[in-house]
Design a protein around this motif. Structure first.
Motif, PDB file in Angstrom:
ATOM      1  N   ILE A 210       0.836  -1.201   0.000  1.00 14.98           N
ATOM      2  CA  ILE A 210       0.000   0.000   0.000  1.00 14.98           C
ATOM      3  C   ILE A 210       0.869   1.249   0.000  1.00 14.98           C
ATOM      4  CG2 ILE A 210      -1.605   1.357   1.434  1.00 14.98           C
ATOM      5  CD1 ILE A 210      -2.756  -1.416   2.295  1.00 14.98           C
ATOM      6  N   ASN A 211       1.913   1.232   0.787  1.00 16.21           N
ATOM      7  CA  ASN A 211       2.783   2.396   0.891  1.00 16.21           C
ATOM      8  C   ASN A 211       3.410   2.761  -0.448  1.00 16.21           C
ATOM      9  OD1 ASN A 211       3.174   4.070   3.104  1.00 16.21           O
ATOM     10  ND2 ASN A 211       5.306   3.448   3.346  1.00 16.21           N
ATOM     11  N   LYS A 212       3.670   1.750  -1.288  1.00 12.36           N
ATOM     12  CA  LYS A 212       4.262   1.998  -2.603  1.00 12.36           C
ATOM     13  C   LYS A 212       3.218   2.351  -3.659  1.00 12.36           C
ATOM     14  CE  LYS A 212       7.965  -1.408  -1.835  1.00 12.36           C
ATOM     15  NZ  LYS A 212       8.525  -2.712  -2.298  1.00 12.36           N
ATOM     16  N   SER A 213       1.958   2.054  -3.363  1.00 15.39           N
ATOM     17  CA  SER A 213       0.937   2.115  -4.409  1.00 15.39           C
ATOM     18  C   SER A 213       0.040   3.339  -4.355  1.00 15.39           C
ATOM     19  CB  SER A 213       0.055   0.853  -4.349  1.00 15.39           C
ATOM     20  OG  SER A 213       0.839  -0.312  -4.475  1.00 15.39           O
ATOM     21  N   ILE A 214      -0.069   3.988  -3.196  1.00 11.37           N
ATOM     22  CA  ILE A 214      -0.993   5.120  -3.076  1.00 11.37           C
ATOM     23  C   ILE A 214      -0.235   6.437  -3.086  1.00 11.37           C
ATOM     24  CG2 ILE A 214      -2.677   3.733  -1.818  1.00 11.37           C
ATOM     25  CD1 ILE A 214      -1.761   5.077   0.758  1.00 11.37           C
ATOM     26  N   GLU A 215      -0.952   7.485  -3.432  1.00 16.38           N
ATOM     27  CA  GLU A 215      -0.374   8.825  -3.480  1.00 16.38           C
ATOM     28  C   GLU A 215      -0.766   9.612  -2.235  1.00 16.38           C
ATOM     29  OE1 GLU A 215       1.697   9.448  -5.832  1.00 16.38           O
ATOM     30  OE2 GLU A 215       1.238   7.644  -6.997  1.00 16.38           O
ATOM     31  N   ASP A 216       0.098  10.553  -1.857  1.00 13.90           N
ATOM     32  CA  ASP A 216      -0.147  11.341  -0.640  1.00 13.90           C
ATOM     33  C   ASP A 216      -1.478  12.071  -0.672  1.00 13.90           C
ATOM     34  OD1 ASP A 216       2.273  10.505   0.275  1.00 13.90           O
ATOM     35  OD2 ASP A 216       3.307  12.416   0.033  1.00 13.90           O
ATOM     36  N   GLU A 217      -1.829  12.602  -1.850  1.00 12.98           N
ATOM     37  CA  GLU A 217      -3.006  13.472  -1.939  1.00 12.98           C
ATOM     38  C   GLU A 217      -4.313  12.714  -2.155  1.00 12.98           C
ATOM     39  OE1 GLU A 217      -1.138  13.100  -6.031  1.00 12.98           O
ATOM     40  OE2 GLU A 217      -0.447  13.414  -3.969  1.00 12.98           O
ATOM     41  N   GLU A 226     -15.224  -9.878   7.818  1.00 15.48           N
ATOM     42  CA  GLU A 226     -14.758 -10.868   8.787  1.00 15.48           C
ATOM     43  C   GLU A 226     -13.348 -11.377   8.504  1.00 15.48           C
ATOM     44  OE1 GLU A 226     -16.218 -15.183  10.617  1.00 15.48           O
ATOM     45  OE2 GLU A 226     -17.585 -13.992   9.394  1.00 15.48           O
ATOM     46  N   LYS A 227     -13.000 -11.502   7.212  1.00 16.20           N
ATOM     47  CA  LYS A 227     -11.721 -12.119   6.870  1.00 16.20           C
ATOM     48  C   LYS A 227     -10.787 -11.230   6.057  1.00 16.20           C
ATOM     49  CE  LYS A 227     -13.404 -16.918   6.928  1.00 16.20           C
ATOM     50  NZ  LYS A 227     -13.529 -18.165   6.146  1.00 16.20           N
ATOM     51  N   HIS A 228     -11.302 -10.119   5.513  1.00 15.01           N
ATOM     52  CA  HIS A 228     -10.498  -9.315   4.596  1.00 15.01           C
ATOM     53  C   HIS A 228     -10.541  -7.836   4.952  1.00 15.01           C
ATOM     54  CE1 HIS A 228     -11.317 -12.967   2.185  1.00 15.01           C
ATOM     55  NE2 HIS A 228     -10.120 -12.721   1.643  1.00 15.01           N
ATOM     56  N   ILE A 229      -9.531  -7.122   4.460  1.00 18.50           N
ATOM     57  CA  ILE A 229      -9.518  -5.672   4.506  1.00 18.50           C
ATOM     58  C   ILE A 229      -9.210  -5.173   3.101  1.00 18.50           C
ATOM     59  CG2 ILE A 229      -7.056  -5.567   5.169  1.00 18.50           C
ATOM     60  CD1 ILE A 229      -7.806  -3.060   6.855  1.00 18.50           C
ATOM     61  N   GLN A 230      -9.870  -4.094   2.712  1.00 22.64           N
ATOM     62  CA  GLN A 230      -9.672  -3.526   1.382  1.00 22.64           C
ATOM     63  C   GLN A 230      -9.271  -2.061   1.502  1.00 22.64           C
ATOM     64  OE1 GLN A 230     -13.188  -3.228  -1.074  1.00 22.64           O
ATOM     65  NE2 GLN A 230     -12.005  -3.067  -2.956  1.00 22.64           N
ATOM     66  N   PHE A 231      -8.247  -1.686   0.733  1.00 24.42           N
ATOM     67  CA  PHE A 231      -7.828  -0.299   0.610  1.00 24.42           C
ATOM     68  C   PHE A 231      -8.050   0.079  -0.851  1.00 24.42           C
ATOM     69  CE2 PHE A 231      -5.414  -2.275   3.969  1.00 24.42           C
ATOM     70  CZ  PHE A 231      -5.362  -1.329   4.978  1.00 24.42           C
ATOM     71  N   SER A 232      -8.794   1.142  -1.103  1.00 23.93           N
ATOM     72  CA  SER A 232      -9.111   1.459  -2.492  1.00 23.93           C
ATOM     73  C   SER A 232      -9.159   2.961  -2.728  1.00 23.93           C
ATOM     74  CB  SER A 232     -10.451   0.832  -2.901  1.00 23.93           C
ATOM     75  OG  SER A 232     -11.504   1.316  -2.095  1.00 23.93           O
ATOM     76  N   THR A 233      -8.857   3.328  -3.975  1.00 20.73           N
ATOM     77  CA  THR A 233      -9.038   4.685  -4.478  1.00 20.73           C
ATOM     78  C   THR A 233      -9.832   4.560  -5.765  1.00 20.73           C
ATOM     79  OG1 THR A 233      -7.046   4.700  -5.858  1.00 20.73           O
ATOM     80  CG2 THR A 233      -6.763   5.301  -3.542  1.00 20.73           C
ATOM     81  N   GLU A 234      -9.882   5.626  -6.515  1.00 22.93           N
ATOM     82  CA  GLU A 234     -10.634   5.589  -7.772  1.00 22.93           C
ATOM     83  C   GLU A 234     -10.039   4.598  -8.759  1.00 22.93           C
ATOM     84  OE1 GLU A 234     -12.070   8.694 -11.307  1.00 22.93           O
ATOM     85  OE2 GLU A 234     -10.979   9.431  -9.549  1.00 22.93           O
ATOM     86  N   ASN A 235      -8.709   4.384  -8.694  1.00 22.93           N
ATOM     87  CA  ASN A 235      -8.042   3.578  -9.720  1.00 22.93           C
ATOM     88  C   ASN A 235      -7.361   2.307  -9.214  1.00 22.93           C
ATOM     89  OD1 ASN A 235      -8.615   5.480 -11.814  1.00 22.93           O
ATOM     90  ND2 ASN A 235      -6.978   6.779 -11.006  1.00 22.93           N
ATOM     91  N   ILE A 236      -7.305   2.123  -7.895  1.00 19.93           N
ATOM     92  CA  ILE A 236      -6.596   0.950  -7.385  1.00 19.93           C
ATOM     93  C   ILE A 236      -7.385   0.315  -6.246  1.00 19.93           C
ATOM     94  CG2 ILE A 236      -5.202   2.309  -5.747  1.00 19.93           C
ATOM     95  CD1 ILE A 236      -2.892   0.315  -6.347  1.00 19.93           C
ATOM     96  N   SER A 237      -7.348  -1.011  -6.203  1.00 19.81           N
ATOM     97  CA  SER A 237      -7.979  -1.754  -5.122  1.00 19.81           C
ATOM     98  C   SER A 237      -7.002  -2.816  -4.623  1.00 19.81           C
ATOM     99  CB  SER A 237      -9.270  -2.433  -5.599  1.00 19.81           C
ATOM    100  OG  SER A 237      -9.771  -3.309  -4.604  1.00 19.81           O
ATOM    101  N   ILE A 238      -6.757  -2.815  -3.312  1.00 17.73           N
ATOM    102  CA  ILE A 238      -5.892  -3.806  -2.688  1.00 17.73           C
ATOM    103  C   ILE A 238      -6.713  -4.528  -1.638  1.00 17.73           C
ATOM    104  CG2 ILE A 238      -3.792  -4.199  -1.341  1.00 17.73           C
ATOM    105  CD1 ILE A 238      -2.701  -1.575  -2.558  1.00 17.73           C
TER     106      ILE A 238
END
Length: 379
Positions: A210-217, A226-238
């Motif tokens: 995540i640290n390498k993939s997202i932008e500061d702004e 229950e089993k997963h966590i998702q981090f997402s922006t308009e263009n990326i989903s982890i």
């Protein structure tokens, strides 16, 4: 499948996606990146079955819809080696080859695999998640950078191989420990939907990606089920599987009663520890602090095996009785390197008790507490 894209744009997105591709695996398809073209939208996906990354690019020059899995190592090597500013055309030749051509006459054929052989990427979990929050990219990256370093690398203690995330009362708490040091960050002013969470453990590898993939702004959307966590922006989903373990009761090991306070300038302290630690024993890395209430801190190290030693004295503020205490120099360097205040505050109890380390000046919306275990003093 056929589309055109600039080499610079593809190089940037490959950096984000390839981080999750395993270097070794019993399933060769996991070392591929799935390319999917739908109209003028290109999606790149990769997974190691624990973490999945999907990046979407729009618009591109799509010519023919389709999907194919391309080996990450060969593709990344080619794209990185290309000059900047090229226009690339990527197309499927047949069932097991992809052709990449450049507007300068370059032509590269790469073996490929059927998209059907690629594992299914987890869908967006936000709609079914019991908890959702949003956090600014710069804030999340700062929290990740200042916690992941303290996670454990030992697989026999899986709970400590991740960072403990907890949301409660408009506050985001992140904790990491390897048993020798601990970091707790409490960030106020985080809005979220759902009940306070009892806490989840996010793998350190996920957070590093995540640290390498997202932008500061960017605003980062977080969803937890229950089993997963998702981090997402308009263009990326982890999407990552959570570590299904009970996290240690970290509050019980923090010695809040420590009352011997040392205040010292961080930069000078850090550079001194680095110099003196050169003379520490290579096995123990032990460095010794001699605290004097007259306002002096002596930092020393000795390697009896090789006959070397070092000692320096710094000015400080210290309100306790004289005391000597030893630490692993590497842990002290790590902790000081992850604090950015002008002065640092150490709170000691005794030579055998964990020390608390904090910025001397805390911000109103973020509290940082670090803890480091001492070592037995060498005779």
């Amino acid at each position: 499948m056929r589309f055109s894209i600039s080499s610079d744009r593809l190089k940037d997105v490959l950096t984000k996606v390839s981080a999750v591709v395993p270097s070794k695996t019993t399933l060769p398809i996991l070392q591929d990146i799935l390319f999917e073209v739908n109209g003028n939208t290109l999606s790149l996906s990769a997974t190691d079955l624990e973490i999945s990354v999907k990046v979407t690019l729009n618009p591109i020059e799509g010519e023919e819809d389709g999907a194919v899995a391309i080996p990450e190592d060969k593709l990344t090597s080619i794209i990185k080696a290309l000059p900047e500013g090229l226009l690339l055309k990527i197309e499927s030749l047949d069932s097991d080859r992809v052709l990449i051509t450049t507007n300068k006459g370059g032509e590269y054929k790469i073996p490929s695999s059927s998209a059907e052989a690629f594992p299914t990427i987890p869908e967006d979990i936000a709609e079914t998640a019991a908890f959702r929050a949003q956090i600014y990219g710069e804030t999340l990256k700062d929290i990740i950078e200042n916690t992941v370093f303290a996670t454990s690398k030992e697989e026999i203690r899986p709970a400590t191989m991740g960072v403990f995330f907890q949301f409660k009362r408009n506050e985001f708490i992140a904790v990491a420990t390897d048993g020798y040091r601990l970091v707790k960050i409490a960030k106020k002013g985080i809005d979220f939907e759902g009940e306070d969470t009892p806490g989840v453990i996010v793998p350190a590898k996920t957070l590093q990606i995540i640290n390498k993939s997202i932008e500061d702004e960017e605003n980062i959307n977080i969803a937890i089920n229950e089993k997963h966590i998702q981090f997402s922006t308009e263009n990326i989903s982890i999407v990552s599987r959570l570590i299904d373990e009970k996290y240690p009761n970290y509050e019980s090991v923090i010695p809040y009663e420590n009352n011997k306070e040392l205040v010292v300038e961080r930069d000078i302290f850090l550079s001194t520890v680095k110099r003196v630690s050169i003379f520490a024993n290579s096995t123990t890395n032990q460095i010794r602090f001699a605290l004097d209430p007259a306002g002096y801190l002596e930092i020393s190290a000795e390697d009896i095996d090789f006959g070397g030693s070092a000692k320096e004295v710094l000015n400080c503020t210290y309100n306790g009785e004289p005391m000597e205490i030893a630490f692993n120099a590497k842990f002290i360097i790590d902790i000081l390197s992850h604090l950015d205040s002008e002065n640092v505050l150490f709170k000691f109890g005794s030579p055998t008790k964990a020390a608390i380390v904090q910025p001397h000046e805390q911000s109103a919306d973020k509290e940082i507490l670090m803890l480091v275990m001492p070592m037995r003093l060498n005779a």
